[in-house]
Motif scaffolding. Structure first.
Motif, short mmCIF file in Angstrom:
data_model
loop_
_atom_site.label_atom_id
_atom_site.label_comp_id
_atom_site.label_asym_id
_atom_site.label_seq_id
_atom_site.Cartn_x
_atom_site.Cartn_y
_atom_site.Cartn_z
N ARG A 57 -19.22 -26.06 -76.03
CA ARG A 57 -19.39 -27.57 -75.59
C ARG A 57 -18.53 -28.33 -75.29
O ARG A 57 -18.19 -29.04 -74.47
N GLY B 109 -16.65 -29.29 -70.22
CA GLY B 109 -17.07 -30.11 -71.54
C GLY B 109 -16.05 -31.21 -72.05
O GLY B 109 -16.59 -32.16 -72.42
N LEU C 190 -21.49 -33.40 -78.33
CA LEU C 190 -20.55 -32.43 -77.36
C LEU C 190 -19.36 -32.06 -78.27
O LEU C 190 -18.89 -31.03 -77.83
N ASN D 242 -25.70 -28.75 -81.12
CA ASN D 242 -26.03 -28.43 -79.71
C ASN D 242 -27.30 -28.74 -79.33
O ASN D 242 -27.75 -29.49 -78.43
N LEU E 283 -24.60 -28.07 -70.66
CA LEU E 283 -25.12 -27.19 -71.65
C LEU E 283 -25.75 -25.82 -71.48
O LEU E 283 -25.73 -24.88 -72.17
#
Length: 148
Positions: A13, A18, A68, A76, A132
């Motif tokens: 992530r 990310g 994140l 998550n 995601l």
């Protein structure tokens, strides 16, 4: 014979796109928090709904940023929930601020779909949810190829 770890970089992530999302979420968290604190301290009685919604947006941005960054399946899930809530919030508040402007005598972070923030609050959750989902797909593909 020694088994070597895969040379493919692991997608998480907080890697790649990310990192950019985390940076934008952190900036929005700081901006929304500062805005809502000042609004609530200085003139809460003029627009309590709007300023409360700004504080909620700030909290969502803080939680999303942490989720994140933090590793693990629990974080998550928290990221999915926070960013999903953000997506719904910006759509609902954005629509209400246009349809019923009397509810919002002063702007919130999500008013008019985040117009005061260059519509970043409207676009960001969809990018976050896409990221995601991409990470999830990448992790599943890695698990499938690793099992072979």
């Amino acid at each position: 014979m020694t088994v070597q770890p895969s040379s493919r970089p692991r997608v998480g992530r907080s890697s790649g796109v990310g990192r950019l999302l985390i940076t934008v979420y952190a900036i929005l968290a700081l901006g929304a928090t500062g805005r809502s604190v000042v609004q609530i301290i200085e003139r809460f009685d003029t627009a309590p709904l709007a300023f409360t919604l700004s504080a909620i947006a700030a909290l969502v941005y803080i939680v999303a940023t942490i989720a994140l960054i933090a590793p693990g399946p629990v974080w998550n899930r928290v990221a999915w929930i926070a960013i999903g809530f953000e997506a719904v919030g910006v759509i609902v508040v954005g629509a209400l601020s246009i349809a019923m402007p009397e509810l919002f005598p002063e702007a919130t972070v999500w008013s008019v779909f985040g117009m005061g923030y260059l519509f970043i609050p409207l676009v960001l959750p969809w990018l976050g949810l896409w990221w995601l989902a991409s990470v999830r797909a990448s992790e599943r593909a890695a698990a499938t190829s690793g099992a072979a």
